[in-house]
Enzyme design. Structure first.
Site, mmCIF file in Angstrom:
data_model
loop_
_atom_site.group_PDB
_atom_site.id
_atom_site.type_symbol
_atom_site.label_atom_id
_atom_site.label_comp_id
_atom_site.label_asym_id
_atom_site.label_seq_id
_atom_site.Cartn_x
_atom_site.Cartn_y
_atom_site.Cartn_z
ATOM 1 C CE LYS A 193 -1.527 0.925 -9.994
ATOM 2 N NZ LYS A 193 -1.184 2.231 -9.262
ATOM 3 N N GLY A 246 -8.069 -1.353 -1.986
ATOM 4 C CA GLY A 246 -8.548 0.110 -2.349
ATOM 5 C C GLY A 246 -10.004 0.298 -2.179
ATOM 6 C CB SER A 247 -11.941 2.777 -3.683
ATOM 7 O OG SER A 247 -11.883 2.403 -5.090
ATOM 8 C CB THR A 248 -16.175 -0.412 -2.484
ATOM 9 O OG1 THR A 248 -15.896 -0.424 -1.332
ATOM 10 C CG2 THR A 248 -17.292 -1.353 -3.117
ATOM 11 C CD GLU A 249 -15.502 4.974 -8.324
ATOM 12 O OE1 GLU A 249 -15.285 5.633 -7.234
ATOM 13 O OE2 GLU A 249 -15.525 5.377 -9.370
ATOM 14 N N GLY A 251 -12.600 -1.757 -6.959
ATOM 15 C CA GLY A 251 -12.640 -3.230 -6.950
ATOM 16 C C GLY A 251 -13.694 -3.868 -7.957
ATOM 17 C CD GLU A 269 -8.421 -6.975 2.958
ATOM 18 O OE1 GLU A 269 -9.573 -7.190 3.340
ATOM 19 O OE2 GLU A 269 -7.373 -8.059 2.610
ATOM 20 C CB CYS A 303 -9.613 -0.285 4.948
ATOM 21 S SG CYS A 303 -8.134 -1.409 5.522
ATOM 22 C CD GLU A 402 -13.390 3.245 3.182
ATOM 23 O OE1 GLU A 402 -13.381 3.216 2.130
ATOM 24 O OE2 GLU A 402 -12.716 2.741 3.818
#
Ligand code: NAP
Ligand code: MG
Length: 498
Positions: A193, A246-249, A251, A269, A303, A402
């Site tokens: 995706k 992508g973003s930690t959120e 993730g 990642e 990143c 970030e």
């Protein structure tokens, strides 16, 4: 630079054709619309015009893709295609990517906004990655393990089955290939995706995947937003693993989705807030010349961006002056004109970053350069000036979070211990850099810093053979190199009694 501009700027007929009509997504080697017929537009962030539309895949579409992948895995990919045949397919795909580099570069620049030269670097990186893992397909070995007499134990590495690959918009094809290449080399079937903002190069790759001769269902490419498409993948009972960048959120939500469904494996990642530490004994010319790029590359949408720069007191003023001058000289514009910096990916991302700049000012940081949206001929795109803050306050938002834009925060330090303490004062741990001519100091820093990658006297060095991945909240699992194989295989131990 000019050479690349000349090589790629004039849009190829294939590029024009590709954006000339609505695109479909790839399931079971067929180009299909969403079962709901819903589509989303993908736009050119340099001028906010619509390039084309792509399907918005829902739960049903994801389920169809998973069935196709499972069928391919069980019925031929797993047992009937040898590692050498897999390697050949991957090499063939890399050749086709090289043949069509011009189109891929142009589509990446149009869709993402990045300068042609940088897009060319990404596409070349992606095909190199493919070749690197093509080489691995025939070398994924197990071991024999010494145990009691009368028994033999061997281990083997098997593919996981069906893997979901969810990628972001900042390096669209390159990050897709960081996942697709090892996943296929290990013998998995894939559902890829791309990010909703940048689906075009992944879809063009789909054409090449068919041309290369991959059997139906081995690679499926579904387009759509995080919700519904990504979420449907994360929660699907038939997907064995999600690899996410992508973003930690997001993730976190992927781990949650895995926990609530089939406990699929997850590798992540995520974001970073990487420290770039310059000691006063460094080769200053080299350190300074790298600084504009480590601070603003890809318009800061990276990143590993060196977004926290720590400079030893005695060279602080000189460093700041240099960066200010370089930032002012950077060209900003449409990626097709091959400037230094292209636009931000979207209005939303631009607003997020401008908001961070406001918060930085409110919380007392000193804005030294930039900070504003570009106007005039650039006002129809999402362009932002490279932005420099200074502060000694480690607790403010722009030092902790970030930003994902061309915003760098520069602070001073006195000695080694302070540099290490500041470098590690973050919830992230993706990368770090140190500039010094003292070999022992460089090693001591590399040992002390909590980051998955450390660059000494350099920045943003990557190679398909070198493991890359974050510590702490920057993720788990290492992509690239031999470590990438572990992400897409499971190890079986076989006991034989004789
Ligand atoms: P994001 O939301 O994390 O998106 C990354 C990928 O995950 C995209 O394909 C996205 O789909 C998908 N996704 C979003 N929500 C999902 C969900 N609930 N379940 C499954 N998949 C989901 O990142 P973003 O919104 O593009 O950017 C936001 C921030 O993420 C940035 O400001 C930056 O801090 C960070 N980021 C980090 C990296 C990196 O390389 N580590 C890359 C990009 C962004 P859609 O985009 O199609 O919705
Ligand atoms: Mg786009």
């Amino acid at each position: 630079m000019t050479e690349n501009k000349a090589k790629y700027q004039h849009l190829a007929p294939e590029t024009l054709e590709f954006i000339g009509s609505p695109r479909k997504m790839l399931i079971d080697n067929e180009w299909v619309a969403s079962s709901s017929k819903e589509t989303i537009n993908t736009i050119n962030p340099a001028n906010s015009t619509v390039l084309t539309s792509v399907p918005s895949a829902n739960e049903t579409d994801v389920d169809t893709a998973v069935r196709a992948a499972r069928n391919a895995f069980n019925n031929y990919w797993k047992n009937d295609v040898s590692p050498a045949q897999r390697a050949n397919l991957l090499f063939k795909l890399a050749d086709l990517m090289e043949r069509d580099t011009k189109v891929l570069v142009q589509l990446e620049t149009l869709d993402n906004g990045k300068p042609l030269e940088k897009a060319a670097f990404d596409i070349e990186g992606a095909s190199n990655h493919l070749k690197y893992y093509a080489g691995w397909a025939t070398k994924i070995e197990g071991s024999t393990v010494p145990v009691d007499s009368g028994k033999l134990v061997y281990t083997q590495k098997e593919p996981l089955g069906v893997v979901g690959l969810i990628v972001p918009w900042n390096f669209p094809l390159m990050i897709a290939m960081w996942k697709l290449a090892p996943a296929l080399a290990c013998g998995n079937c894939c559902i890829l995706k791309p990010a909703e903002q940048t689906p075009l190069t992944a879809l063009y790759l789909g054409k090449l995947i068919i041309e290369a001769g991959f059997p139906a269902g081995v690679v499926n490419i579904v387009t759509g937003g995080g919700i519904p498409t990504g979420q449907a993948m994360t929660q699907h009972m038939g997907i064995d693993k999600i690899s996410f960048t992508g973003s930690t959120e997001v993730g976190r939500s992927i781990l949650e989705g895995a926990a609530r469904s089939n406990l699929k494996k997850v590798s992540l990642e995520l974001g970073g807030k990487s420290p770039n530490v310059i000691f006063d004994d460094a080769n200053l010319e080299e350190a300074l010349n790298s600084l504009p790029w480590s601070s603003f590359y890809n318009s800061g949408q990276e990143c590993t961006l060196g977004s926290r720069v720590y400079v030893q007191e005695s060279i602080f003023d000189k460093t700041l002056e240099f960066l200010k001058k370089k930032a002012a000289a950077m060209t900003i514009g449409n990626g097709l004109d091959n400037p230094d910096l292209g636009p931000m990916i979207s209005e939303e991302q631009l607003e997020t970053v401008i908001n961070y700049i406001q918060v930085g000012k409110q919380e007392g940081a000193t804005l030294v350069y930039g900070g504003a949206r570009c106007n005039g001929s650039l006002s129809s795109g999402y362009f932002l000036e490279p932005t420099i803050f200074t502060t000694q306050n480690e607790n403010i938002t722009i030092v902790r979070e970030e930003i994902f834009g061309p915003v760098v925060v520069i602070s001073k330090f006195d000695d080694f211990d302070e540099a290490v303490r500041k470098a590690n004062a973050t919830e992230y741990g993706l990368a770090a850099a140190v500039w010094t001519s003292d070999l022992s100091k460089a090693h001591r820093f590399a040992q002390a810093v909590d980051a998955g990658t450390v660059w000494v006297n350099g920045y943003d060095l990557f190679d398909a053979s070198v493991p890359f991945g974050g510590f702490k909240q920057s993720g788990n699992g290492k992509e690239m190199g031999k470590s990438g194989i572990d992400l897409y295989t499971r190890e079986k131990s076989v006991w034989i009694v004789f």
